[in-house]
Design a protein around this motif. Structure first.
Motif, PDB file in Angstrom:
ATOM      1  N   ARG A  99      -0.360  -4.595  -2.742  1.00 46.06           N
ATOM      2  CA  ARG A  99      -0.522  -3.420  -1.891  1.00 46.06           C
ATOM      3  C   ARG A  99       0.664  -2.496  -2.138  1.00 46.06           C
ATOM      4  NH1 ARG A  99      -1.810  -7.526   1.692  1.00 46.06           N
ATOM      5  NH2 ARG A  99      -4.001  -7.567   2.226  1.00 46.06           N
ATOM      6  N   GLN A 100       0.612  -1.326  -1.556  1.00 46.58           N
ATOM      7  CA  GLN A 100       1.721  -0.378  -1.728  1.00 46.58           C
ATOM      8  C   GLN A 100       3.025  -0.904  -1.134  1.00 46.58           C
ATOM      9  OE1 GLN A 100       0.410   3.390  -0.159  1.00 46.58           O
ATOM     10  NE2 GLN A 100      -0.652   3.913  -2.056  1.00 46.58           N
ATOM     11  N   ASP A 101       2.922  -1.753  -0.100  1.00 45.06           N
ATOM     12  CA  ASP A 101       4.145  -2.299   0.498  1.00 45.06           C
ATOM     13  C   ASP A 101       4.667  -3.526  -0.255  1.00 45.06           C
ATOM     14  OD1 ASP A 101       2.318  -4.226   1.192  1.00 45.06           O
ATOM     15  OD2 ASP A 101       2.703  -4.131   3.346  1.00 45.06           O
TER      16      ASP A 101
END
Length: 187
Positions: A99-101
């Protein structure tokens, strides 16, 4: 939807003709009877039922051992043990998506396994071993904030991997036992 009966009979005839043609070139079904030189027949399922599975550890080892027992030992219950099958495997994991995180979203498991088959007689004699380690892989998604679903997906992937590995090991062991019985019959 009507079926043409004549096409079904032709396809069955073609299948039977193809099987008879294969038998002429030396093809024999893996689980078919093994005919000895004296005319008696040995049953491959009984030979597989005489195989005992060596110890395997941790949860994945338990899954593999249970799957192998279902394929071998339980085929003809009550068969006395004559062989010991030792299986070893390596389990690896690789993250495929993020994910982006930075949290993972997809993981792939890779299992590489090998085996050897020994007699239970003293001294033990090696009958066969895997020439090339078998490799299989499976992957699963990690849904966002659904921990139970992620655990269930991981467990299902591990079960599929161990079933796939046990299928291949059982097939290779069956071929090795069949070769051994045929060599005993001719030699």
């Amino acid at each position: 939807m009507s079926r043409d009966v004549s096409s079904i009979s032709w396809s069955r005839r073609g299948l039977l003709g193809g099987l008879f043609g294969l038998s002429a070139c030396g093809f024999r079904p893996l689980y078919g009877p093994i005919t000895a030189a004296d005319g008696s027949e040995a049953d491959l399922e009984a030979e597989l039922a005489a195989v005992r599975i060596g110890p395997l550890y941790e949860r994945t080892g338990q899954l593999l051992r249970r799957s192998l027992q279902r394929r071998m030992e339980e085929s003809v219950p009550g068969t006395p043990a004559r062989y010991l099958l030792n299986v070893s495997f390596d389990l690896g994991a690789e993250v495929l998506g993020y994910r982006q995180d930075g949290t993972p979203t997809r993981i792939r498991f890779t299992v590489t396994g090998s085996w050897n088959l020994n007699t239970l007689a003293v001294p033990s004699q090696r009958l066969a071993a895997s020439g090339i380690p078998y490799r299989t892989l499976d992957s699963f998604n990690i849904p966002d904030l659904q921990f139970f679903s992620a655990d269930t997906s991981r467990d299902a992937a591990l079960v599929r991997l161990m079933d796939d590995l046990s299928d291949e090991v059982a097939r290779q062991v069956a071929m090795a036992l069949r070769r051994q019985k045929e060599q005993q019959a001719t030699g």
